[in-house]
Design a protein around this motif. Structure first.
Motif, PDB file in Angstrom:
ATOM      1  N   UNK A 134       0.834  -1.208   0.000  1.00  0.00           N
ATOM      2  CA  UNK A 134       0.000   0.000   0.000  1.00  0.00           C
ATOM      3  C   UNK A 134       0.865   1.253   0.000  1.00  0.00           C
ATOM      4  N   UNK A 135       1.933   1.240   0.793  1.00  0.00           N
ATOM      5  CA  UNK A 135       2.787   2.428   0.865  1.00  0.00           C
ATOM      6  C   UNK A 135       3.559   2.637  -0.434  1.00  0.00           C
ATOM      7  N   UNK A 136       3.971   1.552  -1.082  1.00  0.00           N
ATOM      8  CA  UNK A 136       4.636   1.684  -2.392  1.00  0.00           C
ATOM      9  C   UNK A 136       3.659   2.304  -3.381  1.00  0.00           C
ATOM     10  N   UNK A 137       2.450   1.781  -3.399  1.00  0.00           N
ATOM     11  CA  UNK A 137       1.445   2.295  -4.322  1.00  0.00           C
ATOM     12  C   UNK A 137       1.192   3.773  -4.065  1.00  0.00           C
ATOM     13  N   UNK A 138       1.188   4.153  -2.791  1.00  0.00           N
ATOM     14  CA  UNK A 138       0.925   5.546  -2.458  1.00  0.00           C
ATOM     15  C   UNK A 138       2.103   6.449  -2.827  1.00  0.00           C
ATOM     16  N   UNK A 139       3.337   5.913  -2.732  1.00  0.00           N
ATOM     17  CA  UNK A 139       4.503   6.795  -2.829  1.00  0.00           C
ATOM     18  C   UNK A 139       5.176   6.902  -4.198  1.00  0.00           C
ATOM     19  N   UNK A 140       5.119   5.841  -5.002  1.00  0.00           N
ATOM     20  CA  UNK A 140       5.993   5.810  -6.178  1.00  0.00           C
ATOM     21  C   UNK A 140       5.789   7.011  -7.099  1.00  0.00           C
ATOM     22  N   UNK A 141       4.541   7.471  -7.167  1.00  0.00           N
ATOM     23  CA  UNK A 141       4.235   8.537  -8.107  1.00  0.00           C
ATOM     24  C   UNK A 141       4.959   9.843  -7.763  1.00  0.00           C
ATOM     25  N   UNK A 142       5.179  10.072  -6.465  1.00  0.00           N
ATOM     26  CA  UNK A 142       5.925  11.278  -6.081  1.00  0.00           C
ATOM     27  C   UNK A 142       7.304  11.275  -6.717  1.00  0.00           C
ATOM     28  N   UNK A 143       7.959  10.112  -6.597  1.00  0.00           N
ATOM     29  CA  UNK A 143       9.306  10.008  -7.169  1.00  0.00           C
ATOM     30  C   UNK A 143       9.252  10.196  -8.674  1.00  0.00           C
ATOM     31  N   UNK A 144       8.316   9.509  -9.303  1.00  0.00           N
ATOM     32  CA  UNK A 144       8.244   9.556 -10.765  1.00  0.00           C
ATOM     33  C   UNK A 144       8.082  10.994 -11.243  1.00  0.00           C
ATOM     34  N   UNK A 145       7.200  11.713 -10.578  1.00  0.00           N
ATOM     35  CA  UNK A 145       6.939  13.062 -11.057  1.00  0.00           C
ATOM     36  C   UNK A 145       8.118  13.996 -10.828  1.00  0.00           C
ATOM     37  N   UNK A 146       8.731  13.855  -9.666  1.00  0.00           N
ATOM     38  CA  UNK A 146       9.868  14.723  -9.375  1.00  0.00           C
ATOM     39  C   UNK A 146      11.042  14.423 -10.295  1.00  0.00           C
ATOM     40  N   UNK A 147      11.308  13.126 -10.489  1.00  0.00           N
ATOM     41  CA  UNK A 147      12.421  12.742 -11.355  1.00  0.00           C
ATOM     42  C   UNK A 147      12.183  13.246 -12.769  1.00  0.00           C
ATOM     43  N   UNK A 148      10.963  13.107 -13.218  1.00  0.00           N
ATOM     44  CA  UNK A 148      10.687  13.578 -14.568  1.00  0.00           C
ATOM     45  C   UNK A 148      10.922  15.074 -14.660  1.00  0.00           C
ATOM     46  N   UNK A 149      10.498  15.816 -13.633  1.00  0.00           N
ATOM     47  CA  UNK A 149      10.694  17.265 -13.630  1.00  0.00           C
ATOM     48  C   UNK A 149      12.156  17.627 -13.802  1.00  0.00           C
TER      49      UNK A 149
END
Lengths: 325, 526, 300
Positions: C166-181
């Motif tokens: 659940x925590x992976x599902x909740x968190x991964x998108x933060x990383x993805x978006x920041x890294x892409x930025x």
């Protein structure tokens, strides 16, 4: 630009559809809502009657088709528990949550950026170390714990601020807000601070790390060598350079402030939509959950859109992706 | 008449105002749960009913002990086994000034089953009952079969005005349109998620209320509710958390009021399967369902240290239980006492039953549905482990738990082997509890509706059926006590404790505690 | 920027250089020592605690809510008192640390890896791939974590693996978006074009050149998020969808202590809270220093 916006809105539409399908079947899997609706002493017959009234006796695909049919007719579903329009209930509660999230965001920026800049520009100063140490508190203690501590301190012990609820609201341009009275702010301050704590820490850290990097970059060294005033260096060169990650993260965080207001609203009995969502989840009020998700996804997509447009304004090197190909 | 009344009324108001200058004007009560609607017939649930009681009234009232007395009906008589005759109290006026007549009662009876999309209608209270108007203030209620619980059912039907409430929808009532009753308070506004506001009905037929305005605030988080009282945000809180009750009792600025409730917390055991999925041998092997053996059931009930649970988990906010309702209620057995804690006796019984080494068991329960539910289950697991039954605990969110516990198994049968649950006897007597929790499961006649262990004892069913068709109060109570003795002797379920209901108020306010968990402004006096 | 192009290849002696740079900051060293001490104590919990708080046969409700220093029924002293179920708090905290650290670190590492890869791919590939990934990110970020957790708990039941998921599902998108930025900015820079024109492969360009320059924000987020994951787990427990109550994590202990906060029995939530605080402070001191040491743009 216009094409970009249209494309993004079209994508948003698919996001909403995907979410609705996910949430619809997700809540179906959790359990049978009828048990959260009837009183404990309901007989089998009453249970079946309620099931029939709400169509829970139908197979799930039929329930979904009925729901789709309603949506196509512009009827987004009525809350099982409250009996009124789910979207209406959410929109009624939305101003309170947005007010809270907005106040929290302002607090995060107003407190976070100056402290972060200071810590980034003077990394070895004892005050900077103090700032960084305190910022750790912001995200290491769970929100609910800090919330109750704030209530204990400021309401119960000191008696300065009210412990719960929202101040009197007035209607401005059809939007109800409590931002225009002292009493409103007295009620708003503690929950906003509670919700902002994590974000303040985040902003401090992002600003600090951005400022440290920027201050070592060639163009800043060059600007310094040219004898530009420190104020101008910080204001123009450094701030501009660190704005991208901060805008990205804050854009994201506004959405998460809205989503995470669930806990703060529960602790402070703030009449927002986070509390409504939590109750809807606990009672498996599917139309309300689906409605909430639709509203929040739309809100989020809009925020992301604004963030992306801001990107291109802040840094022309970033292309607006949607407009290509 | 009016002219005469007004000065008298003013005097009353002024008198109150004198004694309590600021406090007597507005009363703020923090509730732990929120009503889903202000429509009294929309959702048959305590949070809704308790709010409705302020604005609307029923033909008969339940007092703080759930004893039944006259309400809008001043008197009644039983004409024969299936016919009751009621007389309405004279000179009762609705909030809009129109008088109460039998037509309003008939209107209400027609409205109750026809509230659209009601998540829990009150239809069952009026099913089969037909009203026959004799004159404007007299009517008869006929039932197809003798109905012992006639008054208990009527106590749950709030009478609305035929004139003012004709064709109003639930949404209208939430918005204050047609929210017209006869009660001591009038509806002002309902802001979902935040508050519900009432004002005094100055033309009330009964005793005048001391509060000009009553605001109910909805504060679900337990410590926050306590903090709201301590900081002066509210004057009264309901459902005082067990952890805080003792501290608040010592606080000089707070007054506590508490009453034994009608809510039983109990364990149900799987009684319908030959092998039950959450019981295994110590080596993990499949064993036959041990709960079919009376000795195992007796061992479990002896293994539970009820006083310890009451003292250590509930912090005194409960009383050890012996049957469906505390024996202060009518229809209970005075002979039944809580089973004494006896580790050696329990071990011996287990050995006699062929489980000298015990077995493995998972106990299921909801988290956050009943006071300290998870902790009670953990304590029970501790205690069972001590007599050799290696117990583990799985608590689930109520939304998941009740669905699975009722129909999560094969063929829509209950899924679990042993569950903890709670039961509140809304009727104020034990027949309903016995029939729903322990009556042989039969959906056609609505028996055993909450019998999640599928316990079946034909001897008890017979006695209970007889009681339910006995209209005579005393004769019925003897039969009900007998039914309780039969099932408790057979350990049909394992009672743990009866909860207490506790309120806390600012010093100077007096709260009359109620057994039915209802929080009413009428119970609060300066 | 010149430092970025010559990102050094890991070699022998690299670690010593790295350790020396790390040790330049005294506070970070203290943080590291504290973190190691906490981790060691957590690992050794079964051998150094007086009670196994997960064994229902050893825990007795008669010992519940005892103040610090009281004697348990079994004779040992409960230095930090006991919780509402009669568990020795010191033992519970050490056992709980094991669970909380596992949950925080594992979910953080998995989420960061997924987010990093997807974020880089999105920024580098562009076009439809980027659109697809970023819309999934939007979708994910708009899902309230409570809802995700409740659905997962309903589907899978309670457990450490489920909460990590659940925590992976909740968190991964933060990383993805920041890294892409950050990657979007990097992609446009001269050194990437230089690398491309030198004929380096896509994978090499992304992982050897763009990735190191995106790491700084990822480490910032990771130190925050790992800590946040631990406290989010506490929040989920508070909302009733966290870890099983009989084997409490630090978060569950704090959530359970919540109800005692106004009752004067401060120790039930205070000591677990303090333990959580120390752990997270230690993680962050180490993380902050790591970030400074690892960041190529800060190399002098």
């Amino acid at each position: 630009m216009l094409a970009f916006v249209i494309r993004r809105l079209a994508q948003a539409f698919f996001v909403v559809v995907a979410m609705v399908v996910l949430v619809f079947f997700g809540t179906y899997v959790i359990g049978d809502p009828v048990w959260m609706m009837v009183p404990g002493d309901a007989t089998q017959e009453q249970v079946e009657e309620v099931r029939r009234t709400f169509g829970f006796d139908q197979p799930v695909y039929m329930q979904f088709l009925t729901f789709l049919g309603d949506v196509l007719r512009g009827e987004f579903g009525r809350s099982y528990v409250h009996g009124s329009s789910a979207i209406g209930l959410i929109l009624d509660r939305m101003p309170a949550t947005l007010e809270l999230a907005f106040a929290a965001l302002i607090l995060a920026i107003v407190i976070g950026i100056p402290l972060g800049l200071f810590a980034g520009l003077k990394p070895d100063h004892p005050v900077s170390r103090g700032i960084m140490a305190v910022s750790i508190l912001g995200f290491s203690l769970p929100t609910f714990w800090v919330g109750l501590m704030l209530i204990m301190l400021f309401s119960v012990m000191l008696g300065w601020l009210p412990a719960t609820g929202r101040g009197p609201v007035i209607s401005i341009l059809g939007i109800e807000t409590s931002l225009f009275s002292l009493e409103g702010w007295r009620h708003l301050f503690l929950p906003a601070l509670n919700l902002a704590l994590l974000k303040i820490s985040l902003v401090i850290r992002l600003t600090r790390s951005g400022a440290r990097e920027a201050s070592l970059q060639d163009y800043v060294k060059f600007a310094r060598a040219k004898g530009l005033s420190p104020r101008r260096i910080i204001g123009v060169h450094i701030l501009k350079n660190i704005m991208i990650p901060i805008v990205t993260v804050l854009g994201l965080e506004f959405g998460s402030l809205v989503a995470f207001s669930v806990v703060t609203e529960t602790i402070f009995a703030w009449p927002g939509m986070g509390k409504l969502l939590l109750e809807a989840i606990q009672r498996l009020d599917r139309p309300l959950i689906v409605g909430y998700v639709m509203v929040v996804v739309l809100l989020f997509v809009t925020i992301n859109l604004i963030v992306d447009i801001l990107y291109s304004a802040l840094d022309p090197r970033v292309r607006l992706t949607g407009s290509q190909s | 008449m009016r002219k005469l009344l007004k000065p008298a009324l003013m005097a009353v108001v002024l008198g109150c105002g004198w004694a309590f200058p600021a406090a007597a004007q507005e009363l703020k009560i923090a509730m732990s749960s929120e009503p889903s609607s202000a429509d009294p017939h929309y959702h048959n649930l305590t949070p809704n009913n308790q709010i409705a009681r302020h604005v609307y009234e029923a033909l008969v009232f339940m007092d703080q002990f759930q004893a039944i007395g006259p309400g809008l009906a001043s008197s009644w008589k039983i004409v024969d086994d299936t016919t009751w005759e009621f007389k309405l109290r004279a000179n009762i006026k609705f909030h809009d000034g129109s008088p109460l007549t039998v037509d309003d009662v008939i209107f209400t009876f027609n409205r109750v089953p026809n509230v659209p999309k009601s998540p829990a209608p009150k239809t069952s209270y009026i099913r089969g009952k037909t009203i026959e108007k004799i004159d404007d203030v007299t009517f008869r209620v006929k039932t197809p079969a003798p109905e012992a619980l006639m008054l208990n059912h009527l106590a749950n039907i709030e009478i609305m005005s035929a004139k003012a409430s004709a064709n109003v929808t639930t949404e209208d009532i939430n918005a204050g349109r047609g929210a017209v009753g006869t009660g001591p308070y009038q509806f002002v506004e309902f802001v979902p998620g935040d508050r519900l506001v009432l004002k005094r009905n100055d033309a009330y037929w009964g005793n005048k209320e001391p509060w000009e305005k009553v605001t109910f605030r909805f504060i679900k988080s337990d410590p926050t509710r306590v903090a709201a009282l301590l900081s002066g945000d509210v004057d009264v809180i309901e459902t005082v958390p067990t952890a805080d009750a003792q501290r608040l009792a010592k606080d000089p600025k707070v007054a506590i009021a508490s009453a034994l409730s009608n809510r039983l917390v109990y364990l149900h055991m799987d009684r319908y399967r030959a092998e039950t999925p959450f019981v295994k041998g110590k080596d993990g092997s499949t064993v036959k369902n041990p709960f079919h053996d009376l000795k195992v059931r007796q061992a479990i009930t002896k293994a539970i240290n009820r006083p310890a649970i009451v003292d250590r988990i509930m912090e005194g906010e409960a009383v050890p239980a012996s049957q469906m309702l505390p024996d202060s209620y009518a229809g209970t057995s005075k002979k039944l006492k809580p089973v004494a804690y006896d580790v050696e006796g329990a071990r011996k019984l287990l050995a006699e039953a062929g489980y000298p080494n015990g077995f493995k068991l998972t106990i299921h329960g909801p988290n956050g549905r009943y006071t300290n539910d998870t902790k009670i289950i953990e304590a029970v697991a501790q205690m069972l482990t001590r007599v050799g039954i290696e117990a583990s605990v799985e608590t689930l969110p109520p939304a998941v738990f009740f669905s699975r516990a009722s129909s999560g198994g094969p063929d829509k049968q209950p899924e679990f082997s042993m569950i903890l649950a709670g039961w509140s006897a809304g009727t104020g007597e034990p027949s309903d509890s016995l029939r729903a929790l322990l009556g042989t499961f039969d959906p056609k006649i609505g028996r055993g509706s909450a019998n999640r262990g599928r316990y079946s004892n034909p001897a008890m069913d017979v006695v209970l059926d007889k009681a339910l068709s006995t209209v005579d109060f005393d004769k019925r109570n003897v039969l009900l006590a007998e039914a309780a003795e039969i099932v408790m002797g057979d350990v049909g379920l394992i009672p743990i404790h009866y909860q207490k209901n506790t309120w806390a108020a600012k010093k100077g306010l007096k709260v009359t505690p109620r057994t039915d968990e209802y929080t009413l402004a009428m119970s609060v006096r300066p | 920027m010149s430092a970025a192009i010559s990102t050094p290849t890991p070699a022998r002696g690299e670690f010593a250089r790295f350790a020396a740079r790390f040790a330049e900051d005294r506070v970070a060293v203290i943080g590291l020592v504290l973190l190691l001490a906490i981790v060691t104590m957590a690992l050794l919990a079964p051998f150094i605690t007086p009670q196994n708080p997960y064994d229902l046969g050893k825990v007795d409700i008669m010992d519940s809510r005892q103040p610090p220093g009281a004697k348990a029924g079994d004779g040992f002293a409960m230095w930090l008192g006991s919780d509402g179920m009669g568990r020795d708090l010191l033992s519970s905290i050490l056992y709980g640390l094991r669970i909380s650290l596992t949950v925080g670190v594992l979910s953080g590492v998995i989420a960061a890896t997924i987010g990093l890869v997807l974020g880089l791919v999105a920024a580098y590939a562009g076009g439809r791939v980027e659109t697809l990934i970023m819309r999934i990110v939007d979708l994910q970020l708009s899902l309230p974590s409570v809802l995700v957790a409740l659905i997962l708990v309903a589907l899978l039941g309670k457990g450490i693996d489920k909460i990590i998921l659940a925590l992976v599902v909740v968190q991964w998108a933060y990383y993805a978006r920041t890294v892409r930025g950050s990657a979007l900015v990097e992609r446009r820079k001269e050194y990437v074009e230089a690398a491309r024109s030198l004929g380096l492969s896509h994978a090499r360009t992304v992982f050897r050149h763009i990735l190191p320059n995106c790491l700084a924000p990822v480490i910032v987020i990771a130190t925050v998020q790992t800590a946040h994951a631990i406290s989010l787990e506490a929040t989920l427990s508070f909302l009733g969808v966290g870890l099983p109550q009989t084997e409490p994590s630090l978060g569950v202990l704090i959530a359970n202590g919540f109800q005692y906060m106004l009752s004067g029995k401060y120790w039930i939530s205070f000591f677990p809270g303090l333990a959580l605080l120390l752990t997270i402070v230690a993680i962050n001191l180490v993380g902050d220093r790591l970030r400074d040491v690892l960041n190529p743009r800060l190399e002098k």
